[in-house]
Design an enzyme around this catalytic site. Sequence first.
Site, PDB file in Angstrom:
ATOM      1  N   CYS A   1       0.820  -1.206   0.000  1.00 26.24           N
ATOM      2  CA  CYS A   1       0.000   0.000   0.000  1.00 26.24           C
ATOM      3  C   CYS A   1       0.863   1.269   0.000  1.00 26.24           C
ATOM      4  O   CYS A   1       1.468   1.578  -1.019  1.00 26.24           O
ATOM      5  CB  CYS A   1      -0.979  -0.066   1.165  1.00 26.24           C
ATOM      6  SG  CYS A   1      -2.442   0.920   0.900  1.00 26.24           S
TER       7      CYS A   1
ATOM      8  N   HIS B   1      -3.288  -5.491   1.804  1.00 28.10           N
ATOM      9  CA  HIS B   1      -2.604  -5.706   3.087  1.00 28.10           C
ATOM     10  C   HIS B   1      -2.664  -7.167   3.529  1.00 28.10           C
ATOM     11  O   HIS B   1      -3.532  -7.522   4.340  1.00 28.10           O
ATOM     12  CB  HIS B   1      -3.281  -4.861   4.173  1.00 28.10           C
ATOM     13  CG  HIS B   1      -3.111  -3.398   4.012  1.00 28.10           C
ATOM     14  ND1 HIS B   1      -2.038  -2.707   4.527  1.00 28.10           N
ATOM     15  CD2 HIS B   1      -3.875  -2.483   3.379  1.00 28.10           C
ATOM     16  CE1 HIS B   1      -2.151  -1.431   4.228  1.00 28.10           C
ATOM     17  NE2 HIS B   1      -3.254  -1.269   3.532  1.00 28.10           N
TER      18      HIS B   1
ATOM     19  N   GLU C   1      -0.845  -8.527   5.610  1.00 27.96           N
ATOM     20  CA  GLU C   1      -0.509  -8.577   7.049  1.00 27.96           C
ATOM     21  C   GLU C   1      -1.742  -8.370   7.931  1.00 27.96           C
ATOM     22  O   GLU C   1      -1.686  -8.582   9.135  1.00 27.96           O
ATOM     23  CB  GLU C   1       0.585  -7.544   7.368  1.00 27.96           C
ATOM     24  CG  GLU C   1       0.145  -6.091   7.467  1.00 27.96           C
ATOM     25  CD  GLU C   1      -0.149  -5.431   6.118  1.00 27.96           C
ATOM     26  OE1 GLU C   1      -0.101  -6.115   5.075  1.00 27.96           O
ATOM     27  OE2 GLU C   1      -0.454  -4.220   6.120  1.00 27.96           O
TER      28      GLU C   1
HETATM   29  N1  GLN Z   1      -3.724   6.255   0.997  1.00 28.71           N
HETATM   30  C1  GLN Z   1      -2.453   6.009   1.624  1.00 28.71           C
HETATM   31  C2  GLN Z   1      -1.352   6.827   0.965  1.00 28.71           C
HETATM   32  O1  GLN Z   1      -1.583   7.426  -0.022  1.00 28.71           O
HETATM   33  C3  GLN Z   1      -2.087   4.546   1.547  1.00 28.71           C
HETATM   34  C4  GLN Z   1      -3.079   3.754   2.367  1.00 28.71           C
HETATM   35  C5  GLN Z   1      -2.489   2.566   3.034  1.00 28.71           C
HETATM   36  O2  GLN Z   1      -1.270   2.376   3.110  1.00 28.71           O
HETATM   37  N2  GLN Z   1      -3.355   1.771   3.598  1.00 28.71           N
HETATM   38  O3  GLN Z   1      -0.267   6.843   1.454  1.00 28.71           O
END
Ligand code: GLN
Length: 183
Positions: free
Chosen positions: A83, A165, A167
């Site tokens: 992410c 995710h 995890e």
């Molecule tokens: N929206 C977040 C970002 O732009 C990422 C979201 C996440 O890591 N769950 O950094």
Amino acid sequence: MNSYPKIGVLALQGGFSEHIRSLQSIGIEGFEIRKKQDLNRTIDGLVIPGGESTVIAKLLDELDLFDGLKDKIDNGLPVFGTCAGLILLANRFHAINVAVKRNAYGRQLGSFSIDAEMKNVGMIPMVFIRAPYIESAGKDVEILSVVDGHIVAAREKNVLVTSFHPELTSDTRVHEYFKKLLS
Ligand code: GLN
């Protein structure tokens, strides 16, 4: 690499402790990277967790961690970004040749969970939280998962990224796949 790999988990903000727990459950020691001296430890791989990529990027600079980590990644250290970690590996470390769209699922679909296929891994639960997706990928990038026409997992050499995710689930197969990249 010894038989009990040691993975540094960037622990500045976001979901680092969940990664450490997932790693532990497959026989990997995950230790927190919070300051420059932590980079002197024996390290077989690196995890960059989810969180807020702008905040993590700022802290990487403020704590003078960016250059040391970039050197290691550029020298082939296996790294797994989830992410925000994907966003940082693509846009800040330039470690994987992909174009990332941040907060790509908009407000209504801000967070959701599905089961979908990931190459080399199988059918897995995928939890998306204000997630990015990959809009396009360079020719050396292996695309590992496409959901609704968008790339959500990919790998280029030593760099593995997911929009979602693993995890946050009890399914450890993505971490096991990362473990295979440690050599
Ligand atoms: N929206 C977040 C970002 O732009 C990422 C979201 C996440 O890591 N769950 O950094």
